[in-house]
Design a protein around this motif. Structure first.
Motif, PDB file in Angstrom:
ATOM      1  N   HIS A  88       6.067   6.837   3.659  1.00  0.00           N
ATOM      2  CA  HIS A  88       6.880   6.050   4.587  1.00  0.00           C
ATOM      3  C   HIS A  88       6.050   5.032   5.340  1.00  0.00           C
ATOM      4  N   ARG A  89       6.734   4.108   6.002  1.00  0.00           N
ATOM      5  CA  ARG A  89       6.035   3.075   6.760  1.00  0.00           C
ATOM      6  C   ARG A  89       6.908   2.548   7.891  1.00  0.00           C
ATOM      7  N   ILE A  90       6.299   2.380   9.047  1.00  0.00           N
ATOM      8  CA  ILE A  90       6.906   1.571  10.100  1.00  0.00           C
ATOM      9  C   ILE A  90       5.834   0.591  10.523  1.00  0.00           C
ATOM     10  N   GLY A  91       6.127  -0.695  10.436  1.00  0.00           N
ATOM     11  CA  GLY A  91       5.122  -1.692  10.771  1.00  0.00           C
ATOM     12  C   GLY A  91       3.896  -1.510   9.900  1.00  0.00           C
TER      13      GLY A  91
ATOM     14  N   ILE B 202       7.857  -5.100  18.397  1.00  0.00           N
ATOM     15  CA  ILE B 202       8.299  -4.964  17.013  1.00  0.00           C
ATOM     16  C   ILE B 202       7.048  -4.636  16.201  1.00  0.00           C
ATOM     17  N   ALA B 203       7.218  -3.849  15.164  1.00  0.00           N
ATOM     18  CA  ALA B 203       6.059  -3.330  14.446  1.00  0.00           C
ATOM     19  C   ALA B 203       5.846  -4.041  13.123  1.00  0.00           C
ATOM     20  N   GLY B 204       4.648  -4.539  12.911  1.00  0.00           N
ATOM     21  CA  GLY B 204       4.305  -5.082  11.609  1.00  0.00           C
ATOM     22  C   GLY B 204       3.717  -6.477  11.608  1.00  0.00           C
ATOM     23  N   VAL B 205       3.925  -7.237  12.691  1.00  0.00           N
ATOM     24  CA  VAL B 205       3.410  -8.601  12.741  1.00  0.00           C
ATOM     25  C   VAL B 205       1.949  -8.585  13.146  1.00  0.00           C
ATOM     26  N   GLY B 206       1.104  -9.244  12.366  1.00  0.00           N
ATOM     27  CA  GLY B 206      -0.308  -9.376  12.677  1.00  0.00           C
ATOM     28  C   GLY B 206      -0.658 -10.822  12.980  1.00  0.00           C
TER      29      GLY B 206
ATOM     30  N   ASP C 181      10.635  -1.616  12.951  1.00  0.00           N
ATOM     31  CA  ASP C 181       9.965  -2.391  11.924  1.00  0.00           C
ATOM     32  C   ASP C 181      10.447  -3.848  11.954  1.00  0.00           C
ATOM     33  N   ALA C 182       9.496  -4.767  11.756  1.00  0.00           N
ATOM     34  CA  ALA C 182       9.814  -6.194  11.877  1.00  0.00           C
ATOM     35  C   ALA C 182      10.774  -6.669  10.790  1.00  0.00           C
TER      36      ALA C 182
ATOM     37  N   ALA D 254       0.840  -1.208   0.000  1.00  0.00           N
ATOM     38  CA  ALA D 254       0.000   0.000   0.000  1.00  0.00           C
ATOM     39  C   ALA D 254       0.873   1.256   0.000  1.00  0.00           C
ATOM     40  N   ARG D 255       1.997   1.192   0.697  1.00  0.00           N
ATOM     41  CA  ARG D 255       2.902   2.348   0.718  1.00  0.00           C
ATOM     42  C   ARG D 255       3.424   2.635  -0.694  1.00  0.00           C
ATOM     43  N   THR D 256       3.724   1.589  -1.425  1.00  0.00           N
ATOM     44  CA  THR D 256       4.164   1.772  -2.804  1.00  0.00           C
ATOM     45  C   THR D 256       3.077   2.449  -3.634  1.00  0.00           C
ATOM     46  N   VAL D 257       1.835   2.065  -3.379  1.00  0.00           N
ATOM     47  CA  VAL D 257       0.729   2.705  -4.089  1.00  0.00           C
ATOM     48  C   VAL D 257       0.651   4.192  -3.720  1.00  0.00           C
TER      49      VAL D 257
END
Length: 261
Positions: free
Chosen positions: A54-57, A170-174, A140-141, A10-13
């Motif tokens: 940008h993105r973190i997690g 840690i950020a990003g794991v669901g 970020d994970a 989604a960040r790329t979008v």
DNA sequence: AACAATGTTCAGTC
DNA sequence: GGACTGAACATTGT
């Protein structure tokens, strides 16, 4: 859908919407845009541009520039449980009025070329806000050093899956990525981190890396090996045992009672 | 109809 | 005060 791999996509979008002048902003959904009031985000962005993505997690944000070219507030975007980012290049690609998807638009930025950036989210758990607070997020994970991974997980005493899901650790794991990673590493999601050996934790870390890499390459966390078996009557694709089901960290959890022991 | 859902947050407890 | 737990949040799909 959104865990780290989906959010990175989604960040790329989002990055495809940079540098165009913002002519209009629909921030009328006061739930998604809370705690802002309708019009607040529009007032901050109109006339300006998005300048970085940008993105973190699972948290994304865009840098912005005002009409004068000064730095503007960051535009934070979170996809919640099922949000998507859609960017169109011109008016010709706008969804037709009355289209089902248009009913799920929660936030829209319109650019001077007629293109749009939309947050489409039927569940309405996504969020948009100015200058989001990122201080509660752990690193970020993706790309963690093994020692950092071990040290951060070991700071708490909750079940290992609960630690993996804690975005301040840690950020990003669901939920799906956690189940997949623990299954790959053959670790019981209910284990306490302090009861795991260093070998266990390093294996867990390696498998998190691999699960992330695999999910990014294959198009999402739903492509994990054990994910399709996460249902009543599902069996472990490795040993054939019936998967166990329970709640860990407040989330629905599936694991192999035979080799995640 | 009742319940679960790939997430976060808040109130309450230890 | 920090760590942890469970309910709540809005909505859809089964």
């Amino acid at each position: 859908m959104p865990e780290l791999p989906e959010v990175e996509a989604a960040r790329t979008v989002l990055a495809g919407a940079l540098r165009r002048r913002i002519t209009d902003v629909d921030d009328r959904d006061d739930w998604v845009c809370r705690p802002h009031r309708p019009g607040d985000i529009a007032a901050a962005l109109k006339g300006g541009r998005l300048t970085g993505a940008h993105r973190i997690g699972k948290t994304m944000w865009c840098d912005t520039a005002t009409a004068d070219g000064d730095a503007g507030p960051a535009l934070g975007v979170h996809l919640g449980m099922g949000g998507r980012i859609v960017v169109t290049d011109s008016a010709a690609q706008r969804p037709r009025q009355g289209t089902r998807e248009a009913g799920w638009d929660r936030f829209t930025v319109t650019f001077d070329d007629g293109g749009r950036l939309r947050l489409v989210d039927k569940r309405r758990l996504g969020r948009v806000r100015l200058d989001p607070d990122l201080s509660g997020l752990g690193p970020d994970a993706e790309g963690l050093a093994p020692a950092v991974f071990r040290e951060r997980l070991l700071r708490g005493r909750a079940a290992v899956k609960t630690r993996l899901l804690d975005q301040s650790v840690i950020a990003g794991v669901g939920n799906l990525l956690a189940d997949e990673t623990l299954w790959q590493a053959r670790i019981d999601p209910r284990s306490r981190v302090r009861d795991l050996t260093r070998t266990d934790l390093d294996r867990l870390h390696r498998n998190l890396d691999r699960a992330l890499e695999r999910a990014i390459a294959h198009g999402g966390v739903h492509t994990g090996e054990v994910i399709e078996h996460r249902r009543p009557g599902g069996h472990c694709p490795r040993c054939g045992a019936e998967l166990a089901h329970g709640t860990v960290g407040g989330r629905s959890t599936w694991w192999c009672p035979r080799d995640q022991a």
